[in-house]
Scaffold this motif. Structure first.
Motif, short mmCIF file in Angstrom:
data_model
loop_
_atom_site.label_atom_id
_atom_site.label_comp_id
_atom_site.label_asym_id
_atom_site.label_seq_id
_atom_site.Cartn_x
_atom_site.Cartn_y
_atom_site.Cartn_z
N THR A 144 -43.01 10.55 -71.62
CA THR A 144 -43.89 9.43 -71.94
C THR A 144 -44.78 9.74 -73.13
O THR A 144 -44.97 8.90 -74.02
CB THR A 144 -44.75 9.08 -70.72
OG1 THR A 144 -43.93 9.14 -69.56
CG2 THR A 144 -45.35 7.72 -70.84
N HIS A 152 -59.23 8.66 -76.10
CA HIS A 152 -60.64 8.93 -76.41
C HIS A 152 -60.82 10.43 -76.65
O HIS A 152 -60.03 11.23 -76.20
CB HIS A 152 -61.52 8.48 -75.25
CG HIS A 152 -61.37 7.03 -74.97
ND1 HIS A 152 -61.88 6.06 -75.79
CD2 HIS A 152 -60.70 6.39 -73.98
CE1 HIS A 152 -61.55 4.87 -75.30
NE2 HIS A 152 -60.83 5.05 -74.21
N LYS A 157 -55.60 -4.77 -76.49
CA LYS A 157 -54.58 -3.87 -77.01
C LYS A 157 -54.50 -2.62 -76.13
O LYS A 157 -53.43 -2.19 -75.73
CB LYS A 157 -54.93 -3.50 -78.45
CG LYS A 157 -53.83 -2.69 -79.11
CD LYS A 157 -54.04 -2.63 -80.62
CE LYS A 157 -53.09 -1.65 -81.25
NZ LYS A 157 -53.43 -0.25 -81.03
N ASP A 158 -55.67 -2.07 -75.80
CA ASP A 158 -55.73 -0.93 -74.91
C ASP A 158 -55.01 -1.22 -73.61
O ASP A 158 -54.25 -0.42 -73.08
CB ASP A 158 -57.19 -0.60 -74.57
CG ASP A 158 -57.75 0.39 -75.54
OD1 ASP A 158 -56.98 0.83 -76.41
OD2 ASP A 158 -58.95 0.72 -75.43
N ALA A 210 -47.67 5.50 -81.66
CA ALA A 210 -49.10 5.39 -81.34
C ALA A 210 -49.41 4.04 -80.73
O ALA A 210 -50.01 3.18 -81.36
CB ALA A 210 -49.97 5.63 -82.55
N PHE A 211 -48.98 3.88 -79.51
CA PHE A 211 -49.32 2.64 -78.82
C PHE A 211 -50.82 2.54 -78.62
O PHE A 211 -51.37 1.49 -78.59
CB PHE A 211 -48.62 2.59 -77.47
CG PHE A 211 -47.15 2.37 -77.62
CD1 PHE A 211 -46.61 1.87 -78.79
CD2 PHE A 211 -46.29 2.67 -76.58
CE1 PHE A 211 -45.26 1.66 -78.93
CE2 PHE A 211 -44.94 2.48 -76.71
CZ PHE A 211 -44.41 1.97 -77.88
N PHE A 212 -51.47 3.69 -78.47
CA PHE A 212 -52.93 3.65 -78.37
C PHE A 212 -53.51 5.00 -78.74
O PHE A 212 -52.80 5.98 -78.88
CB PHE A 212 -53.38 3.25 -76.97
CG PHE A 212 -53.01 4.22 -75.90
CD1 PHE A 212 -53.95 5.11 -75.42
CD2 PHE A 212 -51.74 4.23 -75.35
CE1 PHE A 212 -53.62 6.00 -74.42
CE2 PHE A 212 -51.40 5.12 -74.35
CZ PHE A 212 -52.34 6.00 -73.88
N ALA A 261 -51.28 -1.34 -73.99
CA ALA A 261 -50.76 0.00 -74.19
C ALA A 261 -50.72 0.76 -72.88
O ALA A 261 -49.74 1.43 -72.55
CB ALA A 261 -51.62 0.74 -75.20
N ILE A 299 -43.00 9.32 -76.35
CA ILE A 299 -42.71 7.91 -76.68
C ILE A 299 -43.96 7.18 -77.13
O ILE A 299 -43.94 6.48 -78.13
CB ILE A 299 -42.06 7.19 -75.48
CG1 ILE A 299 -40.71 7.82 -75.17
CG2 ILE A 299 -41.88 5.71 -75.78
CD1 ILE A 299 -40.01 7.23 -73.98
N VAL A 300 -45.08 7.36 -76.42
CA VAL A 300 -46.21 6.47 -76.71
C VAL A 300 -47.30 7.07 -77.59
O VAL A 300 -48.13 6.34 -78.09
CB VAL A 300 -46.87 5.93 -75.42
CG1 VAL A 300 -45.85 5.22 -74.55
CG2 VAL A 300 -47.56 7.02 -74.65
N ILE A 303 -43.36 2.94 -68.58
CA ILE A 303 -42.38 3.91 -69.04
C ILE A 303 -42.34 5.10 -68.08
O ILE A 303 -41.29 5.54 -67.62
CB ILE A 303 -42.71 4.40 -70.46
CG1 ILE A 303 -42.51 3.27 -71.47
CG2 ILE A 303 -41.81 5.58 -70.85
CD1 ILE A 303 -42.99 3.61 -72.86
N ALA A 304 -43.54 5.62 -67.76
CA ALA A 304 -43.60 6.76 -66.86
C ALA A 304 -42.96 6.44 -65.52
O ALA A 304 -42.21 7.24 -64.95
CB ALA A 304 -45.04 7.19 -66.68
N THR A 359 -47.39 2.20 -71.15
CA THR A 359 -47.28 3.63 -70.88
C THR A 359 -46.94 3.87 -69.42
O THR A 359 -46.01 4.61 -69.10
CB THR A 359 -48.63 4.31 -71.18
OG1 THR A 359 -48.97 4.03 -72.52
CG2 THR A 359 -48.52 5.79 -70.98
N VAL A 408 -50.35 12.20 -72.13
CA VAL A 408 -50.85 10.92 -71.62
C VAL A 408 -51.47 11.04 -70.25
O VAL A 408 -52.37 10.29 -69.92
CB VAL A 408 -49.77 9.80 -71.50
CG1 VAL A 408 -49.70 9.01 -72.73
CG2 VAL A 408 -48.47 10.32 -71.07
#
Ligand code: HEM
Ligand SMILES: [Cu+2]
Lengths: 193, 579
Positions: free
Chosen positions: B194, B7, A8-9, B2-4, A12, B197-198, A19-20, A16, B120
């Motif tokens: 970005t 940490h 999943k990470d 919340a795609f991810f 994602a 969006i994410v 998109i950027a 991401t 991000v």
């Protein structure tokens, strides 16, 4: 990031960065679009093209550039598929090919500038040569950036597939293909017509 | 959404990793805040020198004059005057307003309000600040050149800005500095877009975002699309200056050239008109939120406000021609641009009405952030209305390049954006620094600023309407202008007042951050509002949210009659209370 990435990470992260990258490419598109707009304005408002006393730039060298950059894009696509198939040997070959073709493009570009100078077209010789120099300079500067970006794939091609590098490969190749498309448009708009 | 989940940051240990090369969006935001406030001071000093020259020509500028212009006995010389208004405009727009609204609050608010731990791309964020810093250094360094800094106005039209108009290196450095700044802002824009969006917290749809985030996000989109347009124009200008190309040289100005200075104007305003929305959109968003918070009512038509802001963003890309009515455009085009420009009034009217609807019958609390926000409503109204005169071709032909224009854009850009920025500073101060700015001095600051700026900008519009041209060194060379002396002097006194009015703010700000001790620590949510940044301690910890919040309702759930006694707002993490 020492821990193992979960699926999943990973997805994602990929999403991401794509998109950027797309946002970034929109920005670059606007940069080149503006310059091409400038070109078109001059081109469409002048009575004769090329303007009086200016030689037309022969198509040969730009054509060679176009072919080289198209081939380099193809080589990069092959590199990507080799990467996805974990075929390290093929990756090395296609990486070298892409890089050499990229260098070749710069070399032909250099020849183009020399030949323009030999025809008496100086950057300061009026708006007609100005346009050709400025647009090709700007594009070439990005090719140099692209060549630097490609260098980041060198370790990948040495070590082979790794999940962490997938986004690297995708983004660098997006950028490189983008430069190819920009050149194609420039070739058609500036040299063919 | 919340795609991810990011940490949790570990706390930086050294001074350098904490304050200088910090990856933390909150620290970068504060860096931009200081950067912008310094820019504001510098640009403000320049404005005062300009005004002094206009009201008291031939008299030495007090105190600083003898230091800066010893050769003329302290009087601002004509060529320096041109440098002053150029640098004033450039610094105010790109090095004061932009860093405060977009750099500082964009960075600070976006992750906190969408429930993320950081941007991000934290590294990109840090680079963006340091490139901006390098750009400012180049610009300021150009002031020390033998031939002086750039002097072609903040728009730097050729032929003024080509080697013929300004032979010194100042203009080259200006072009370089702005190009660099463009690179920095584009990096920021990629990051902001970005991130929104994410990284929105689970449950947060686009319409659950606070309107501040909406404004900042739309701004980032405009930045990503239109800064490169300016970039292209600047590159060509740079080529003209450095490599002798002739894009923008025509006629006698060019040796062999057949270039076209008007092309630069097109390129500049294709960027320039969206740029004014780039400046105003964050302020609009922030004000829309604050009006609701302090009126203790849900933002009236919040969705319509967001959609109006979006349509204005879209429309803003196709109206640039209204800056160029006087460049022999075909009447067909001027009429088209006029109509398109007028169309913007529709969405503007919608969200302006929404602002009024928000405060209508609210139980308004007049804290400093609120009075600044109300100030924005007032000055932006004035600025917007005067814009209609400039959008109309027939009136613009007369008003173009007069002080009326200067007054109009100061009302919209300078006054409303500045007040919006101050509102944001007073409001988020406890979350940023864990301390409150002094209310009393905040109110003093507001009233002096408000009186001062209306004096200045209203005065500018009056002298402009009377025919006074902008960028004029000595206003008294024409006979009709002698009768404007009293108004011009009034404008200058107002400007001095406004300048003095910033001193309480600066002292308040510096004192609060470095010296003030709060008797008891500021609570998590001193204003009693429900957006996500108020669910965490003040000042916000390094990692923002220990647990990523789950969003259940919109940002303006205030004054719900079904709430239990003694409570009039809900956090975005709470289910809406139904009867
Ligand atoms: C303290 C309040 C301010 C005063 C008294 C002031 C005064 C002035 C004056 C006298 C001019 C010269 C107009 C001319 O001769 O053409 C000017 C120009 C300008 N100002 Fe301000 N200003 C203030 C704040 C701001 C702010 C906050 C901004 C930021 C948006 C700003 C943006 C500009 C711009 C873009 C120009 C045009 C420069 C040019 O001619 O190229 N000003 N201002
Ligand atoms: Cu405009």
């Amino acid at each position: 990031m020492n821990q193992v990435m979960t699926n999943k990470d990973f997805e994602a992260k990929q999403l991401t960065s794509s998109i950027a990258m797309i946002v970034l490419l929109v920005s670059f598109t606007m940069l080149f679009a503006t310059m091409l707009l400038g070109f078109s304005v001059y081109r469409l408002t002048v009575d004769v093209w090329p303007p009086m006393g200016m030689p037309r730039i022969p198509l040969t060298l730009p054509m060679v550039s176009t072919i080289i950059i198209a081939l380099s894009s193809v080589a990069l696509v092959l590199f990507e598929s080799a990467f996805n198939k974990h075929n390290t040997k093929a990756m090395r070959v296609y990486f070298a090919l892409t890089y050499l073709l990229g260098l070749g493009f710069m070399f032909v570009q250099w020849q183009l500038w020399n030949s323009m100078a030999a025809m008496g077209l100086q950057a300061s010789g009026g708006v007609f040569p100005s346009l050709f120099y400025a647009l090709t300079w700007t594009h070439a500067a990005h090719i140099v950036l692209g060549l630097i970006a490609l260098l980041f794939l060198l370790p990948v091609s040495m070590k082979g597939y790794s999940m962490e590098k997938v986004t690297w490969v995708q983004n660098v190749s997006k950028f490189w293909h983008f430069l190819g498309v920009v050149w194609l448009v420039m070739f058609i708009v500036m040299f063919v017509f | 959404m919340a795609f991810f989940e990011q940490h949790i940051h570990s706390e930086p240990k050294t001074f350098i990793s904490k304050y200088i090369f910090s990856y933390d969006h909150k620290v970068i935001g504060k860096q931009f805040l200081w950067y912008g406030i310094i820019g504001l001071g510098l640009g403000g000093m320049m404005a005062l020198m300009i005004r002094w020259t206009l009201a008291f020509p031939g008299e030495a500028f007090p105190i600083l004059g003898n230091l800066l212009f010893p050769s003329t006995g302290g009087v601002v010389p004509p060529d320096t005057y041109a440098m002053l208004f150029t640098m004033h405009g450039t610094i105010m727009i790109f090095y004061a307003i932009t860093p405060i609204l977009i750099g500082a609050f964009g960075n600070y608010l976006i992750p906190l309000q969408i429930g993320a731990r950081d941007m991000v791309f934290p590294l990109l964020n840090m680079l963006s600040f340091w490139i901006a810093a390098a750009s400012a250094l180049i610009l300021v360094a150009s002031l020390c050149l033998p031939l002086g800094a750039a002097a072609g106005g903040w728009t730097s039209y050729p032929t003024l800005s080509t080697l013929i108009g300004s032979p010194g290196a100042g203009q080259t450095l200006w072009t370089l500095a702005l190009f660099l700044l463009g690179v920095s802002s584009t990096m920021g824009a990629v990051n902001y877009i970005t991130t929104v969006i994410v990284l929105r917290a689970p449950g947060m749809g686009y319409f659950d975002m606070p309107l501040s985030v909406w404004g900042l996000w739309l701004t980032a989109i405009l930045n990503a699309i239109f800064l490169p347009v300016l970039g292209a124009g600047l590159l060509l200008l740079l080529f003209d200056r450095v490599f002798g190309t002739t894009f923008f040289l025509a006629g006698a100005a060019a040796t062999t050239g057949t270039g076209d200075p008007i092309l630069y104007q097109h390129v500049f305003w294709i960027f320039g008109h969206p740029e004014v929305y780039i400046l105003i959109l964050p302020a609009w968003g922030i004000v829309s939120d604050l009006l609701s918070f302090f009126a203790r009512k849900p933002a009236f038509g919040a969705k319509a406000t967001a959609l109006s802001m979006t349509s204005i963003t879209i429309l803003s890309t196709i109206v640039y021609g209204h800056h160029m009515y006087t460049t022999q455009m075909s009447p067909l085009l001027t009429q088209t641009f006029m109509t398109l420009t007028m169309t913007i009034s529709i969405p503007s009217a919608i969200f302006f009405a929404n602002w009024l609807g928000t405060i209508w019958k609210g139980s308004i609390k007049f804290d400093t952030p609120m009075i600044f926000s109300l100030g924005v409503v007032f000055v932006f109204g004035l600025g917007g209305l005067t814009g209609l005169y400039l959008a109309t071709v027939t009136t613009d032909l007369y008003l173009h390049d007069t002080y009326f224009v200067v007054g109009h854009f100061h009302y919209t850009m300078a006054a409303s954006v500045l007040l919006g920025g101050y509102a944001a500073i007073y409001f988020w101060m406890p979350k940023m620094f864990g301390k409150f700015l002094n209310e009393f001095w905040g109110k003093v600051h507001f009233w002096i600023t408000m009186i001062g700026l209306n004096g200045v900008f209203m005065g500018m519009m009056i002298v402009g309407y009377a025919g006074m041209h902008r960028r004029l060194y000595n206003p008294f060379v024409y006979e009709f202008m002698e009768r404007l002396i009293p108004i011009n002097a009034f404008v200058t006194y107002s400007a001095l007042l406004m300048g003095l009015g910033q001193i309480p703010f600066v002292i308040n700000f510096v004192y609060t951050i470095f010296f003030k001790k709060e008797k008891e620590p500021v609570s998590d949510n001193p204003w009693n509002v429900g957006t996500l940044e108020w669910t965490i301690p003040s000042p916000a910890p390094v990692y923002n949210f220990k647990e990523i919040p789950v969003v259940k309702c919109g940002p303006h759930e205030l004054g719900n009659p079904n709430l239990p006694e003694g409570k009039d707002f809900q956090y975005q993490t709470e289910e809406i209370v139904e009867a």
